[in-house]
Design an enzyme around this catalytic site. Sequence first.
Site, mmCIF file in Angstrom:
data_model
loop_
_atom_site.group_PDB
_atom_site.id
_atom_site.type_symbol
_atom_site.label_atom_id
_atom_site.label_comp_id
_atom_site.label_asym_id
_atom_site.label_seq_id
_atom_site.Cartn_x
_atom_site.Cartn_y
_atom_site.Cartn_z
ATOM 1 N N CYS A 6 0.891 -1.159 0.000
ATOM 2 C CA CYS A 6 0.000 0.000 0.000
ATOM 3 C C CYS A 6 0.920 1.197 0.000
ATOM 4 O O CYS A 6 1.549 1.509 1.001
ATOM 5 C CB CYS A 6 -0.924 0.022 1.216
ATOM 6 N N CYS A 8 -0.713 4.351 2.345
ATOM 7 C CA CYS A 8 -0.722 4.203 3.813
ATOM 8 C C CYS A 8 -0.385 2.764 4.159
ATOM 9 O O CYS A 8 0.776 2.372 4.068
ATOM 10 C CB CYS A 8 -2.025 4.687 4.434
#
Lengths: 206, 115
Positions: free
Chosen positions: A110, A113
């Site tokens: 990711c 985040c």
Amino acid sequence: MPHDHHDHDHPHTLLPPDPALRVKALETILTEKGLIHPAALDAIIDTYEHKIGPRNGARVVARAWSDPEFLQALRDNATKILDEMGYSGRQGEHMVVVENTAQTHNMVVCTLCSCYPWPLLGIPPGWYKSDAYRARAVREPRAVLADFGVALPEGTAVRVWDSTAEIRYLVLPMRPEGSEGLGEEALMELVTRDSMIGTGLAQAPV
Amino acid sequence: MNSAPEPVFEAPWHAQLFALTVHLNEAGHFHWPDWAERFSATLARHGTSKDLNGGDDYFTAWLETLEELLTHIALTEPAAVEQMRAAWEQAYLTTEHGKPVMLGSAAAPERTVKP
């Protein structure tokens, strides 16, 4: 600082770090407003510490290796079949299962985040959340894999999937050689957390 | 498994903060994509000054995001949070080691107890 003035004859309780106090402050205020219930927080922590973890994902992988119909259902609509198994995305996200083959190795990150398939893998490890992994997984996935001790054949392409708040990925690792004839429970033991993120491979049976 | 088991949360406050955020989301106070967008922005802002290691600094960014979000949706006010934080600090500093730490009325004189 108030800490410097206390009476050393009566040692006080160790002062938690500042962020811990800020979290306590939020909790106290929201509890007093009746917006949260401390027991509900405890239940959530207990769930993630003891009930949800990579065993869930390993069960899915072992079943996909053993049951062609289940594998097809995962390919068609992973969110639906996982929901039926009780592995629902608590934040309303969709699940996509990406299959490793001899031609393609999949890896999940990711970049923004730390979106992660919590119901299947639990809370992500520290390295998954680090800037180093988030930046390098996309830029130089093979080097990252090498750091994890994974060497892929020359002809295998690496595909990196960037998770979002809406879509989370689970890597379906290749079934290891020598695992023929093993039942689901035994297969689960071969499925590591990292193999379902794509930074590892399933283990060969001993 | 070839690695030692890692704790799910490195520090108790990471767990508390995580649970608090998930609980508020599940209670419908905000949508998860909104959370992720704000959190991403905080991480990007922090990451420009140093490489984040995914541990304490990750949850520090998480806390900052939640504080701002709660202010934005008017569930808490920064001044009240700071006052409460100071009250907890005072409570820890004035509680003898081994005794349960409680918010005292002297530590938070501005608070009124509702029946």
